[in-house]
Enzyme design. Structure first.
Site, short mmCIF file in Angstrom:
data_model
loop_
_atom_site.label_atom_id
_atom_site.label_comp_id
_atom_site.label_asym_id
_atom_site.label_seq_id
_atom_site.Cartn_x
_atom_site.Cartn_y
_atom_site.Cartn_z
N GLU A 230 4.08 9.80 7.85
CA GLU A 230 2.90 10.65 7.52
C GLU A 230 2.37 11.35 8.76
OE1 GLU A 230 1.68 11.33 4.66
OE2 GLU A 230 2.30 9.74 3.29
N TRP B 101 14.72 8.09 4.63
CA TRP B 101 13.48 7.32 4.80
C TRP B 101 12.55 7.49 3.59
CZ3 TRP B 101 14.29 3.94 8.26
CH2 TRP B 101 14.96 4.25 9.45
N ARG C 131 0.84 -1.22 0.00
CA ARG C 131 0.00 0.00 0.00
C ARG C 131 0.86 1.25 0.00
NH1 ARG C 131 0.33 3.72 2.86
NH2 ARG C 131 0.11 2.56 4.79
N SER C 132 2.00 1.19 0.67
CA SER C 132 2.92 2.33 0.67
C SER C 132 3.34 2.68 -0.76
CB SER C 132 4.20 1.99 1.44
OG SER C 132 4.13 2.43 2.74
N ASN D 260 -1.90 15.42 3.00
CA ASN D 260 -3.34 15.28 3.25
C ASN D 260 -3.92 14.14 2.43
OD1 ASN D 260 -3.32 17.53 4.92
ND2 ASN D 260 -3.98 18.94 3.32
N GLY E 20 10.51 13.14 -1.49
CA GLY E 20 11.56 13.41 -0.51
C GLY E 20 11.30 14.67 0.29
#
Ligand code: TGC
Ligand code: FAD
Length: 397
Positions: A377, A175, A103-104, A254, A143
């Protein structure tokens, strides 16, 4: 995986205790069902091994593209489906039933790469990247985070300077999901000219761009996570996004946070199903584990938390479709749905006893993945402080 007891609830009943199914459109159900089939056939059989091996199959982006799940809310002209946000949410939920890392990939590609190019890019930039990103022929990354700037992206050290007609970017990003696989990187940097944050869609073959994978993860092992080094990376005006300030990257977040609020429910329901099935099959003190009150209490709490999360996610989609998805509303859904899923994964892992620590079952993999989802997130704390600020008017960051 074993099956739930004949006298107990079916998978479909567990997954939709409050009858949301009746509120989805036929198109949304069609999209959802096709993704469910894909996950069943293409992800679930191998995900335990991929996760153990720290492997993201290179052919998956193209398969996701063929399935039609990349950038679904965008217009068809750019490779999207013009689908609803509910459809996007359902896609995330089905894919994360398989694995949060899968899903990422979809979240980053759709919400953090295609969305900013679509919203802030020139028509040329859109035509250059969006159709290829939608088909999975090209991969993107986003990034924002740096070694010393995560929850506080405003303290970023990556710099951009305008020199003649070009922009020169220097810095390190850490990351970054899909970083070393990416053909295009959305990079956020602070300007040495106006002091503001600007964004760029950078072709990763540009000299001075380098990606190195982070190999020590005990979470999200089937997802690629990289560090990006930008050494005098020089781009033109054509690659600059038309947005200034942190509002640019946060507007993308968002979108992604909305998708996560749906996605994690898939992981959570997987764990609930696994725990319910296992406890029926597991004899304990001469009876099925499922007949014990403490086990039933845990299952009831999991069902309650995940069902409430489903209602929040559904209503957030409706609010989003009306332009009413304020950042605090998104924060509540991201924070609390991750809590619900992580709670379910931890309980399920425990209920599976020793078997619960193996990747022959999914719960520990989901549990460890969800530790990342609680962090990225916006951490649980960050979203708590967004809500606290909304309630009180005091900024406690
Ligand atoms: P603050 O002073 O509050 O605001 C700065 C500017 O940003 C605007 N803004 C927003 N705009 C759109 N959406 C939002 N949610 C917004 N929140 C704030 C604000 O209006 C202002 O605009 P302007 O034009 O006046 O300049 O900012 P702050 O520095 O106090 O920080 C606020 C805070 C802490 C909430 C924010 O920085 C934050 O959300 N921090 C968490 C960082 C984060 O979530 N990073 C995620 C990195 S990407 C990632 O994790 C991808 S994982 C993907 C995957 O694999 O699935
Ligand atoms: P920190 O910000 O240093 O937080 C450390 C602790 O401090 C946390 O517990 C936090 O909640 C707490 N804290 C923060 N602020 C406060 C406060 N005001 N008061 C009290 N406590 C506070 N980033 C990208 O840009 N793109 C990506 O694609 C991406 N993918 C990722 C994939 C993975 C697998 C992971 C693990 C991360 C990814 N991230 C990505 C980065 C992620 O967004 C950051 O890790 C996250 O924002 C937290 O930042 P940090 O790690 O620097 O932690």
């Amino acid at each position: 995986m074993t099956t739930t007891a004949p006298q107990g609830m079916t998978k479909a009943q567990l997954n939709d205790f409050y009858g949301l199914e009746a509120l989805y459109t036929p198109e949304e159900k069609l999209i959802r069902d096709s993704v469910q089939e894909f996950v069943k056939g293409e992800i679930l059989p191998d995900i335990g091994e991929w996760w153990q091996d720290g492997y993201f199959p290179p052919e998956l982006p193209k398969k996701f593209g063929d399935l039609g799940v990349l950038g679904v809310t965008l217009p068809e002209k750019y490779g999207g489906l013009g689908a609803s946000y509910t459809a996007y949410g359902l896609i995330n939920r089905e894919i994360e039933y398989g694995d949060s890392g899968m899903r990422s990939f979809v979240s980053v590609q759709s919400s953090l790469v295609m969305y900013p190019i679509f919203t802030y890019g020139s028509e040329d930039l859109k035509m250059k990247w969006l159709p290829r990103l939608a088909s999975g022929e090209a991969v993107g990354c986003f990034g924002l985070t740096e070694p010393d700037a995560g929850s506080d992206p405003g303290s970023m050290q990556t710099k951009v300077k305008k020199i003649g007609n070009t922009y020169v970017i220097n810095g390190v990003k850490r990351w970054i999901t899909s970083g070393s696989r990416a053909d295009v990187a959305i990079i956020w940097a602070r300007s040495e000219d106006d002091g503001k944050v600007h964004g760029f869609a950078i072709d990763t073959t540009t000299p001075g761009f380098k990606a190195v994978d982070i190999k020590t993860k005990a979470s999200m092992r089937a997802s690629v996570t990289s560090e990006l080094y930008l050494d005098e990376v020089t781009v033109t005006e054509a690659e600059k996004l038309d947005v200034t300030s942190l509002r640019g990257p946060l507007s993308c977040l968002n979108q992604a946070r909305f998708g996560i609020s749906w996605g994690v429910l898939g992981a959570g329901f997987f764990c609930l199903e696994e725990a319910a099935a296992y406890s029926e099959d597991r004899p304990i003190f001469g009876v099925p584990l499922a007949s014990k009150q403490m086990i039933q209490m845990k299952l009831a709490d999991m069902l309650a938390d995940l069902t409430k999360g489903s209602l929040v996610a559904f209503q957030l989609a409706k609010l989003k479709e009306q332009g009413q998805d304020t950042p605090p509303r998104i924060s509540l859904a991201k924070r609390d749905n991750v809590r619900a899923a992580l709670g379910a994964a931890r309980e399920s892992r425990d209920m599976l006893g020793g078997n619960g620590i193996t990747t022959e079952y999914g719960s520990i993999r989901h549990m460890l993945n969800l530790e990342t989802v609680a962090t990225y997130e916006g951490t649980d704390t960050v979203h708590t402080l967004v809500l606290g600020r909304e309630i009180t008017g005091h900024n406690a960051f």
